[in-house]
Design a protein around this motif. Structure first.
Motif, short mmCIF file in Angstrom:
data_model
loop_
_atom_site.label_atom_id
_atom_site.label_comp_id
_atom_site.label_asym_id
_atom_site.label_seq_id
_atom_site.Cartn_x
_atom_site.Cartn_y
_atom_site.Cartn_z
N GLU A 1 16.01 58.09 18.13
CA GLU A 1 17.41 58.09 18.57
C GLU A 1 17.71 56.75 19.25
OE1 GLU A 1 19.93 61.67 19.90
OE2 GLU A 1 18.82 61.06 21.71
N PHE A 2 18.89 56.21 18.92
CA PHE A 2 19.30 54.93 19.47
C PHE A 2 20.46 55.12 20.45
CE2 PHE A 2 17.11 53.83 15.62
CZ PHE A 2 16.43 52.65 15.94
N ILE A 3 20.33 54.46 21.60
CA ILE A 3 21.34 54.52 22.65
C ILE A 3 21.81 53.09 22.93
CG2 ILE A 3 21.69 54.90 25.13
CD1 ILE A 3 21.66 57.49 23.88
N SER A 4 23.11 52.95 23.14
CA SER A 4 23.68 51.66 23.49
C SER A 4 24.39 51.78 24.83
CB SER A 4 24.68 51.23 22.42
OG SER A 4 25.45 50.15 22.85
N LEU A 5 24.34 50.70 25.63
CA LEU A 5 25.09 50.66 26.89
C LEU A 5 26.46 50.00 26.69
CD1 LEU A 5 22.28 49.71 29.46
CD2 LEU A 5 23.01 51.95 28.67
N SER A 6 26.80 49.71 25.44
CA SER A 6 28.02 48.96 25.15
C SER A 6 29.28 49.67 25.63
CB SER A 6 28.13 48.69 23.65
OG SER A 6 27.10 47.84 23.22
N LYS A 7 29.38 50.96 25.36
CA LYS A 7 30.61 51.68 25.67
C LYS A 7 30.54 52.35 27.04
CE LYS A 7 30.78 51.07 21.11
NZ LYS A 7 29.66 50.52 20.30
N SER A 8 29.47 53.08 27.29
CA SER A 8 29.36 53.83 28.54
C SER A 8 29.38 52.92 29.76
CB SER A 8 28.09 54.68 28.54
OG SER A 8 26.94 53.86 28.35
N MET B 1 28.98 47.13 28.39
CA MET B 1 28.07 46.00 28.25
C MET B 1 27.96 45.54 26.79
SD MET B 1 24.98 46.92 30.93
CE MET B 1 24.30 45.25 30.84
N ALA B 2 29.06 45.65 26.05
CA ALA B 2 29.01 45.34 24.61
C ALA B 2 28.50 43.93 24.34
CB ALA B 2 30.40 45.54 24.00
N GLY B 3 29.03 42.95 25.05
CA GLY B 3 28.65 41.57 24.79
C GLY B 3 27.26 41.19 25.26
N TRP B 4 26.68 41.98 26.13
CA TRP B 4 25.34 41.68 26.64
C TRP B 4 24.26 42.10 25.64
CZ3 TRP B 4 25.52 38.68 30.76
CH2 TRP B 4 26.60 38.79 31.65
N ARG B 5 24.57 43.02 24.75
CA ARG B 5 23.65 43.49 23.71
C ARG B 5 22.38 44.10 24.28
NH1 ARG B 5 26.17 45.26 21.39
NH2 ARG B 5 24.95 45.43 19.50
N VAL B 6 22.52 45.28 24.84
CA VAL B 6 21.36 45.96 25.41
C VAL B 6 21.44 47.45 25.10
CG1 VAL B 6 22.51 46.11 27.67
CG2 VAL B 6 20.03 46.40 27.53
N THR C 1 15.51 38.35 29.71
CA THR C 1 15.07 39.13 30.87
C THR C 1 16.19 39.44 31.86
OG1 THR C 1 12.82 38.30 30.63
CG2 THR C 1 13.42 39.22 32.77
N PRO C 2 17.07 38.48 32.23
CA PRO C 2 18.14 38.83 33.17
C PRO C 2 19.03 39.96 32.67
CG PRO C 2 17.92 36.46 33.01
CD PRO C 2 17.07 37.04 31.92
N ILE C 3 19.27 40.02 31.35
CA ILE C 3 20.11 41.08 30.82
C ILE C 3 19.36 42.41 30.87
CG2 ILE C 3 21.32 41.90 28.77
CD1 ILE C 3 21.87 38.99 28.06
N GLY D 1 20.44 45.93 32.55
CA GLY D 1 20.33 47.25 31.94
C GLY D 1 19.65 48.25 32.86
N ILE D 2 18.63 47.79 33.58
CA ILE D 2 17.94 48.66 34.54
C ILE D 2 18.90 49.10 35.64
CG2 ILE D 2 16.11 48.74 36.28
CD1 ILE D 2 14.63 46.62 34.49
N VAL D 3 19.67 48.17 36.16
CA VAL D 3 20.64 48.48 37.21
C VAL D 3 21.71 49.42 36.68
CG1 VAL D 3 22.42 47.48 38.70
CG2 VAL D 3 20.20 46.34 38.47
N ALA D 4 22.14 49.20 35.44
CA ALA D 4 23.15 50.08 34.85
C ALA D 4 22.67 51.52 34.77
CB ALA D 4 23.53 49.57 33.46
N LEU D 5 21.41 51.70 34.39
CA LEU D 5 20.87 53.05 34.21
C LEU D 5 20.51 53.72 35.52
CD1 LEU D 5 18.62 52.29 31.12
CD2 LEU D 5 20.61 53.79 31.13
N ARG D 6 20.06 52.93 36.49
CA ARG D 6 19.57 53.50 37.75
C ARG D 6 20.61 53.46 38.87
NH1 ARG D 6 13.42 50.97 38.06
NH2 ARG D 6 12.42 52.56 36.75
#
Length: 409
Positions: free
Chosen positions: A236-243, A246-251, A277-279, A283-288
């Motif tokens: 399963e694939f998850i994107s942070l683009s919409k939620s 972070m669409a332009g960051w590509r994570v 790595t900075p992106i 992503g870690i901050v976005a999730l946590r």
């Protein structure tokens, strides 16, 4: 100049890009000074939350983060992804063997198909569908078979029919729910049926879960990994683009079956050095971190959905009745009856020329998308209300012209 002609077989297998003509006309209209409301491409306009951007900038200041990263993702990002699954779906995953970071879901999905599918391998995919679900198979040299996806038929029954007509046995099924472009949603029982189908017929399943958190009116999208036995057959694939905007960051990240994750890890180790790595830190901050912005995004998309669907559905001349979607950042609309004979591409061109509104023609998502257009909710409520006014004026004019020509009621 050399007379040698380059021949690219895989490019020949790609269908024409239907939106290219609409995009050309949009650019021409804007160059002419027209105020075009662009609801064509699903390119999120909501900004990334400041605390995520600040953390990315902070991490970018450290020289050690300027080196190559790792293609499978830093350990903390994979761990954060597994923590998200535990919180959101009650699924326990091993960050070492069942999770991998991807440079957006599109990259991860297409590379997974590339490493697992070859010439002669049959892949089942919905029609209509997000284009990469079909194009990835073409790039890999696989044999793509379309399975009708519509609100008035049972998709799994359609799968059974497709399977009975397919030889050799399919190797892979690609699905995505909530669906782009159709906005169709499913429940956990549906995912259990998909897993049972895959196990019975020895199929791998790819589930693109891009709209996992963009849902409305009490609906909760299920992960395929909630279904018993899913980790035997599914990734399963998850994107942070919409939620998380972070669409332009590509994570994003992929989780699931160990062998399937391993296959994706292997091909990515050859083809990329991973997300900067900075992106990944972002992503870690976005999730946590705080999740208030996710619910705020959902509320904004709901308000835009309501402005479009309710505005077009108001009684009177120019009325266009459309069902409200329960998820995604799109509205999937059957063409008004007056325009159905002309097709979705012709209608999209007229919508741009006469209402200054861009919508994606349904035919661009596969033959099953004909007769529809997709609106992306990527403008604010005020602009969407402007689009509604323009569209209704266009429809009223077309209806009046048809009645005058004896075509209307």
């Amino acid at each position: 100049m050399s007379k040698f002609r380059h021949d690219f077989d895989k490019l020949k297998r790609l269908p024409p890009y239907v939106m290219a003509e609409v995009n050309r006309l949009r650019q021409h209209a804007r160059a002419a000074g027209e105020d075009v409301v662009d609801l064509g491409m699903g390119n999120p306009d909501l900004p990334t939350p400041p605390h995520i951007v600040e953390k990315i900038c902070e991490a970018a200041a450290f020289g050690r983060n300027h080196r190559y990263s790792t293609s499978r993702g830093v350990p903390n990002l994979r761990l954060a992804a597994c923590e998200w699954y535990r919180r959101q779906h009650g699924v326990e995953l091993d960050p070492e063997s069942e999770a991998i970071a991807v440079i957006g879901a599109k990259e991860g999905l297409s590379h997974f198909v590339l490493v697992t599918i070859g010439p002669g391998d049959v892949v089942l995919a919905p029609d209509p569908a997000y284009p990469i679900h079909q194009y990835a198979v073409i790039f890999a040299g696989g044999d793509l078979r379309h399975v009708p996806l519509s609100s008035d038929s049972d998709f799994i029954e359609n799968l059974e029919t497709a399977l009975s007509r397919t030889w050799p046995r399919p190797k892979l099924l690609i699905i995505s729910f909530p669906a782009n472009p159709t906005t169709q949603v499913v429940d956990r029982a549906f995912m259990e049926r998909i897993v049972a189908f895959a196990r019975e017929h020895q199929l791998m399943v790819v589930h693109d879960f891009a709209y996992a958190e963009i849902a409305f009116d009490g609906y909760r999208p299920p992960s395929i990994l909630e279904a018993p036995g899913a980790r035997e057959v599914a990734i399963e694939f998850i994107s942070l683009s919409k939620s998380h905007s972070m669409a332009g960051w590509r994570v994003g990240f992929a989780v699931g079956n160990r062998e399937m994750i391993h296959a994706l890890t292997r091909i990515k180790s050859y083809l990329d050095y991973g997300i900067p790595t900075p992106i990944q830190v972002g992503g870690i901050v976005a999730l946590r971190g705080p999740q208030d912005h996710v619910s705020e995004n959902v509320q904004e998309y709901r308000a835009r959905r309501d402005a479009l669907v309710e505005g077009l559905g108001q009684p009177g001349l120019g009325q266009w009745k459309i069902e409200k979607p329960l998820a995604t950042m799109f509205v999937w609309a059957q063409l008004p009856e007056l325009f159905r004979a002309d097709g979705s591409l012709a209608f999209s061109k007229r919508l741009l020329a006469e209402a200054q509104v861009v919508a994606a023609p349904g035919i661009g998502f596969g033959a099953g998308g004909e007769g529809h257009v997709r609106f992306a909710l990527v403008e604010n409520v005020q602009r969407i209300r402007q689009a509604v006014r323009n569209i209704r004026r266009f429809l009223r004019s077309a209806e009046a012209a048809a009645q005058g020509a004896g075509m209307g009621p």
